[in-house]
Design an enzyme around this catalytic site. Structure first.
Site, PDB file in Angstrom:
ATOM      1  N   CYS A  95       0.914  -1.462  -0.164  1.00 45.14           N
ATOM      2  CA  CYS A  95      -0.237  -0.172  -0.272  1.00 45.14           C
ATOM      3  C   CYS A  95       1.058   1.288   0.038  1.00 45.14           C
ATOM      4  CB  CYS A  95      -1.063  -0.255   1.268  1.00 45.14           C
ATOM      5  SG  CYS A  95      -2.313   0.955   0.710  1.00 45.14           S
ATOM      6  N   HIS A 203      -3.239  -5.874   0.471  1.00 44.26           N
ATOM      7  CA  HIS A 203      -2.875  -6.031   1.851  1.00 44.26           C
ATOM      8  C   HIS A 203      -2.406  -7.500   2.509  1.00 44.26           C
ATOM      9  CE1 HIS A 203      -2.374  -1.576   3.794  1.00 44.26           C
ATOM     10  NE2 HIS A 203      -3.700  -1.353   3.121  1.00 44.26           N
ATOM     11  N   GLU A 205      -0.445  -8.266   5.044  1.00 46.92           N
ATOM     12  CA  GLU A 205      -0.239  -9.497   6.543  1.00 46.92           C
ATOM     13  C   GLU A 205      -1.690  -9.240   6.808  1.00 46.92           C
ATOM     14  OE1 GLU A 205      -0.450  -4.469   5.988  1.00 46.92           O
ATOM     15  OE2 GLU A 205      -0.194  -6.120   4.626  1.00 46.92           O
TER      16      GLU A 205
END
Length: 240
Positions: A95, A203, A205
């Site tokens: 991002c 994302h 994560e």
């Protein structure tokens, strides 16, 4: 609930924090769940503390003043990241991290305001276009995964000639399945020529643990599709 960190981590992966970074803690947790040691790096650090790879996480570095990533690109730590990436160190930008790597010219293209001019946050399906990177080698080419996405300036652009080059040289890493922001040719993530540097807007994560990721439209790993990004980096380091 504890992180699955072994007593002898396979690698040391640095996670950078800039003023305004939001996702550094999540990225560090993903690193630990993948089996590596997460090392905190500060934007003013003049060295990378001996890490084997680096994650540049999401957020709003320096408040997104001027342009997203434009100030962070000049942080002292980024001088070290650029030099390490040019030597072949695996570097991942997520991002805002993708925006920073593009501003630092480690990755091609640029990120503009979303086509609808709105910030959004939802689960996004991606197709893995190449496994020939330090961050995607555990996936299968053409595999579809689901990870969260949240951004206001994720619209990937490049000149027609550059887009043709990216396609022709296999530098598109992830592609949107259903384009949410107007990105050229549905591009969600790209790599450098060497394959050690990857950037993507969604994302991974945030999709590393069952029950805390996109289970409602889960990909093949039931909410943990993003974990393989970090495991791929560890595998790449072990293979050296």
């Amino acid at each position: 609930m504890s992180d699955s960190l072994s007593s002898s981590p396979a690698a040391r992966i640095g996670v950078i924090t800039f003023p305004g970074t939001l996702d550094d803690v999540d990225a560090a947790r993903a690193v630990r769940l993948a089996g590596a040691e997460a090392v905190s790096l500060w934007h003013k650090d003049a060295d990378l503390r001996g890490v084997d790879a680096v994650v540049v996480p999401g957020g709003f570095s320096y408040g997104d003043y001027l342009r997203c990533g434009a100030i962070a690109r000049f942080a002292p730590v980024m001088e070290e990241v650029v030099a390490a990436a040019e030597r072949g160190m695996p570097v991942l930008g997520i991002c805002n991290g993708f925006q920073i790597l593009a501003e630092a010219h480690l990755l091609p293209g640029a990120l503009l305001r979303n086509a609808n001019q709105r910030f959004f946050c939802f689960e996004q399906r991606l197709r893995v276009e190449t496994t020939q990177t330090a961050w995607t080698n555990r996936y299968a080419e053409g595999e579809e995964i689901v990870v969260p996405m949240k951004n206001g300036e994720g619209n990937f652009i490049a000149s027609p000639e550059e887009l043709d080059r990216l396609e022709g040289e296999g530098l598109v890493v992830f592609r949107y399945v259903g384009n949410p922001n107007g990105s050229a040719r549905d591009i969600a993530g790209v790599r450098n020529e060497r394959g050690n540097v990857v950037g993507l807007m969604p994302h991974p994560e945030h999709a590393v643990e069952p029950g805390f990721g996109p289970d409602s439209q889960a990909g093949p790993r039931t909410g943990t599709d993003g974990l393989e990004v970090f495991r791929s980096a560890i595998d790449s380091l072990l293979a050296v």
